[in-house]
Design a protein around this motif. Structure first.
Motif, PDB file in Angstrom:
ATOM      1  N   LEU A  96      15.051   5.218  -8.245  1.00 43.06           N
ATOM      2  CA  LEU A  96      16.261   4.677  -7.620  1.00 43.06           C
ATOM      3  C   LEU A  96      16.169   3.171  -7.396  1.00 43.06           C
ATOM      4  N   ASN A  97      14.950   2.669  -7.258  1.00 44.27           N
ATOM      5  CA  ASN A  97      14.760   1.243  -6.977  1.00 44.27           C
ATOM      6  C   ASN A  97      14.213   0.472  -8.168  1.00 44.27           C
ATOM      7  N   SER A  98      14.211   1.114  -9.339  1.00 43.26           N
ATOM      8  CA  SER A  98      13.772   0.470 -10.569  1.00 43.26           C
ATOM      9  C   SER A  98      12.366  -0.124 -10.437  1.00 43.26           C
ATOM     10  N   ASP A  99      11.477   0.631  -9.793  1.00 42.44           N
ATOM     11  CA  ASP A  99      10.088   0.215  -9.637  1.00 42.44           C
ATOM     12  C   ASP A  99       9.318   0.676 -10.879  1.00 42.44           C
ATOM     13  N   MET A 100       9.390  -0.128 -11.941  1.00 40.40           N
ATOM     14  CA  MET A 100       8.835   0.282 -13.220  1.00 40.40           C
ATOM     15  C   MET A 100       7.328   0.509 -13.186  1.00 40.40           C
ATOM     16  N   PRO A 101       6.511  -0.357 -12.573  1.00 41.16           N
ATOM     17  CA  PRO A 101       5.061  -0.088 -12.578  1.00 41.16           C
ATOM     18  C   PRO A 101       4.715   1.253 -11.944  1.00 41.16           C
ATOM     19  N   LEU A 102       5.327   1.572 -10.807  1.00 43.03           N
ATOM     20  CA  LEU A 102       5.017   2.833 -10.127  1.00 43.03           C
ATOM     21  C   LEU A 102       5.543   4.025 -10.910  1.00 43.03           C
ATOM     22  N   LEU A 103       6.765   3.927 -11.417  1.00 44.78           N
ATOM     23  CA  LEU A 103       7.362   5.045 -12.132  1.00 44.78           C
ATOM     24  C   LEU A 103       6.616   5.332 -13.434  1.00 44.78           C
ATOM     25  N   MET A 104       6.172   4.289 -14.128  1.00 50.30           N
ATOM     26  CA  MET A 104       5.404   4.498 -15.349  1.00 50.30           C
ATOM     27  C   MET A 104       4.070   5.179 -15.041  1.00 50.30           C
ATOM     28  N   ASP A 138      -2.945  -3.291 -19.918  1.00 48.91           N
ATOM     29  CA  ASP A 138      -3.397  -3.322 -18.521  1.00 48.91           C
ATOM     30  C   ASP A 138      -3.670  -1.919 -17.988  1.00 48.91           C
ATOM     31  N   PHE A 139      -2.841  -0.961 -18.379  1.00 48.82           N
ATOM     32  CA  PHE A 139      -3.001   0.409 -17.887  1.00 48.82           C
ATOM     33  C   PHE A 139      -4.310   1.005 -18.381  1.00 48.82           C
ATOM     34  N   ILE A 140      -4.648   0.768 -19.642  1.00 50.35           N
ATOM     35  CA  ILE A 140      -5.895   1.292 -20.203  1.00 50.35           C
ATOM     36  C   ILE A 140      -7.099   0.682 -19.478  1.00 50.35           C
ATOM     37  N   ARG A 141      -6.984  -0.568 -19.060  1.00 46.47           N
ATOM     38  CA  ARG A 141      -8.073  -1.227 -18.329  1.00 46.47           C
ATOM     39  C   ARG A 141      -8.152  -0.778 -16.874  1.00 46.47           C
ATOM     40  N   GLY A 142      -7.169   0.015 -16.427  1.00 47.10           N
ATOM     41  CA  GLY A 142      -7.172   0.478 -15.039  1.00 47.10           C
ATOM     42  C   GLY A 142      -6.319  -0.346 -14.118  1.00 47.10           C
ATOM     43  N   ASP A 143      -5.614  -1.345 -14.648  1.00 45.01           N
ATOM     44  CA  ASP A 143      -4.715  -2.168 -13.839  1.00 45.01           C
ATOM     45  C   ASP A 143      -3.304  -1.602 -13.959  1.00 45.01           C
ATOM     46  N   PHE A 144      -2.870  -0.835 -12.954  1.00 46.59           N
ATOM     47  CA  PHE A 144      -1.564  -0.194 -13.005  1.00 46.59           C
ATOM     48  C   PHE A 144      -0.442  -1.093 -12.503  1.00 46.59           C
ATOM     49  N   GLY A 145      -0.782  -2.288 -12.035  1.00 45.49           N
ATOM     50  CA  GLY A 145       0.231  -3.201 -11.533  1.00 45.49           C
ATOM     51  C   GLY A 145       0.453  -3.045 -10.038  1.00 45.49           C
ATOM     52  N   VAL A 146       1.479  -3.727  -9.552  1.00 43.57           N
ATOM     53  CA  VAL A 146       1.832  -3.703  -8.129  1.00 43.57           C
ATOM     54  C   VAL A 146       3.195  -3.055  -7.979  1.00 43.57           C
ATOM     55  N   SER A 147       3.296  -2.110  -7.060  1.00 43.91           N
ATOM     56  CA  SER A 147       4.567  -1.439  -6.813  1.00 43.91           C
ATOM     57  C   SER A 147       5.555  -2.408  -6.189  1.00 43.91           C
ATOM     58  N   LEU A 148       6.729  -2.518  -6.778  1.00 40.47           N
ATOM     59  CA  LEU A 148       7.760  -3.402  -6.247  1.00 40.47           C
ATOM     60  C   LEU A 148       8.371  -2.845  -4.962  1.00 40.47           C
ATOM     61  N   GLN A 149       8.323  -1.542  -4.793  1.00 36.96           N
ATOM     62  CA  GLN A 149       8.925  -0.897  -3.625  1.00 36.96           C
ATOM     63  C   GLN A 149       7.964  -0.878  -2.433  1.00 36.96           C
ATOM     64  N   TYR A 150       6.712  -0.502  -2.667  1.00 39.52           N
ATOM     65  CA  TYR A 150       5.744  -0.379  -1.574  1.00 39.52           C
ATOM     66  C   TYR A 150       4.946  -1.651  -1.332  1.00 39.52           C
ATOM     67  N   ARG A 151       5.054  -2.635  -2.237  1.00 43.29           N
ATOM     68  CA  ARG A 151       4.324  -3.896  -2.124  1.00 43.29           C
ATOM     69  C   ARG A 151       2.814  -3.669  -2.025  1.00 43.29           C
ATOM     70  N   GLN A 152       2.328  -2.686  -2.744  1.00 44.66           N
ATOM     71  CA  GLN A 152       0.907  -2.361  -2.778  1.00 44.66           C
ATOM     72  C   GLN A 152       0.503  -2.107  -4.229  1.00 44.66           C
ATOM     73  N   PRO A 153      -0.787  -2.180  -4.523  1.00 52.02           N
ATOM     74  CA  PRO A 153      -1.232  -1.799  -5.881  1.00 52.02           C
ATOM     75  C   PRO A 153      -0.818  -0.363  -6.199  1.00 52.02           C
ATOM     76  N   VAL A 154      -0.344  -0.160  -7.403  1.00 50.49           N
ATOM     77  CA  VAL A 154       0.129   1.172  -7.799  1.00 50.49           C
ATOM     78  C   VAL A 154      -0.979   2.203  -7.673  1.00 50.49           C
ATOM     79  N   ALA A 155      -2.207   1.821  -7.979  1.00 52.45           N
ATOM     80  CA  ALA A 155      -3.327   2.759  -7.895  1.00 52.45           C
ATOM     81  C   ALA A 155      -3.493   3.280  -6.466  1.00 52.45           C
ATOM     82  N   ASP A 156      -3.293   2.401  -5.458  1.00 51.30           N
ATOM     83  CA  ASP A 156      -3.413   2.836  -4.064  1.00 51.30           C
ATOM     84  C   ASP A 156      -2.283   3.793  -3.689  1.00 51.30           C
ATOM     85  N   VAL A 157      -1.068   3.485  -4.134  1.00 53.31           N
ATOM     86  CA  VAL A 157       0.074   4.356  -3.842  1.00 53.31           C
ATOM     87  C   VAL A 157      -0.121   5.718  -4.493  1.00 53.31           C
TER      88      VAL A 157
END
Length: 331
Positions: free
Chosen positions: A288-296, A79-98
């Protein structure tokens, strides 16, 4: 020369890609081994306790908690290679936007600090080399040694107390004035809030470039062609302008690109001290919040910046020193 540079650059690019892959695997493994429960960290203990077993199972399936680690990593990487970084669990927004918002703030801060530290360090290094053994040289060396051993967070706290608390001439934190909507924030507001973090990072990044430039300038001033220039009656500043600057500038720029990792690492601590809404603060929050998509995503973007700076430095080293380029081409 052109062929050697092409091969040398290609091998460094391949090495950079392999390093980024290794960083992503290591980061994913560390996050997987973390004792933090992602459900509890992002939903809350009270809300999690009130959920039924079916609701918990749906959340675990959504986040892939029970999938094998290798499968989760491969799914994330595809998904990351395709440009889909996932959704941030902490900010409730797409990781790319954050990432876009946080990276814009951090880049403004780090580029300013990077340029300031390079220019100031270069000038101080030349001055120390020209006045070798005099009070100017001793002062600059003492300053560089002192700053290189000073923690960035301590210096940030000191500047914050002096200019933000005691003198009250600069904001004490945040990247924009509190209480203002984004449309009402001016460029001047952003500049005022970035002064203290940028100055902190630039001060801590001065010492390496200053000491390196000093040594290079001393070597140049002791060279044979400079002795002949002195015999022809050229003054010290004419020698520095005609011979010193062009021979010191490229090695200094090369070292400055290699220092991107230090600027990036220091920004994490500085952004925490000043509550500056950048990549560093987002990384701490995600960890600290185990937000794996954003942290990765932050880990990969940070690795690309650091390795990119090192790549440019290696290429410049290859241009400056042909021995490095030939070694890279035959290995």
């Amino acid at each position: 020369m052109g062929k050697n540079i092409f091969i040398f650059t290609g091998k460094n690019l391949v090495r950079m890609v392999l390093l980024v892959i290794a960083v992503s695997i290591a980061a994913f493994a560390l996050m997987t081994a973390s004792p933090v429960d992602p459900l509890q960290a992002n939903v809350g203990q009270a809300a999690l306790g009130s959920m039924s077993a079916e609701q918990k199972a749906k959340l675990e399936a959504y986040w892939g908690v029970n999938d094998p680690p290798v499968q989760r990593y491969l799914t994330w990487a595809k998904d990351f290679i395709r440009g889909d970084f996932g959704v941030s669990l902490q900010y409730r927004q797409p990781v790319a936007d954050v990432i876009a918002v946080k990276l814009k703030n951090s880049l403004f801060l780090m580029v300013t600090a990077w340029i300031l530290s390079g220019v100031i360090g270069f000038v101080l290094g030349i001055t120390a080399g020209v006045f070798r053994g005099r009070w100017q040289d001793r002062l600059i060396k003492g300053y560089s040694v002192l700053i290189s051993s000073t923690p960035a967070f301590w210096l940030a706290l000191l500047l914050l107390m002096i200019f933000g608390v005691w003198m009250k001439v600069l904001p004490i934190g945040l990247s924009v004035p509190i209480g203002l909507e984004s449309e009402g924030v001016t460029l001047l507001d952003r500049l005022r809030h970035a002064i203290l973090p940028a100055v902190t990072l630039s001060i801590t990044g001065v010492s390496n470039i200053a000491l390196h430039t000093r040594e290079k300038m001393i070597d140049i001033l002791e060279s044979d062609y400079v002795l002949f220039a002195r015999a022809r009656g050229e003054s010290t500043w004419e020698i520095v302008r005609r011979h010193g600057l062009r021979n010191v500038l490229l090695p200094a720029i090369t070292l400055q690109f290699a220092s991107i990792s230090e600027i990036f690492g220091g920004s994490v601590l500085v952004e925490q001290v000043f509550s500056y809404a950048g990549m560093g603060q987002a990384a701490v929050t995600a960890g600290l919040n185990s937000d794996m998509p954003l942290l990765m995503a932050i880990t990969i973007v940070s690795a690309l910046f650091v390795f990119g700076g090192n790549l440019i430095a290696n290429i410049l080293y290859g241009i400056v020193d042909p021995r490095i380029r030939r070694g890279g081409a035959v290995q």
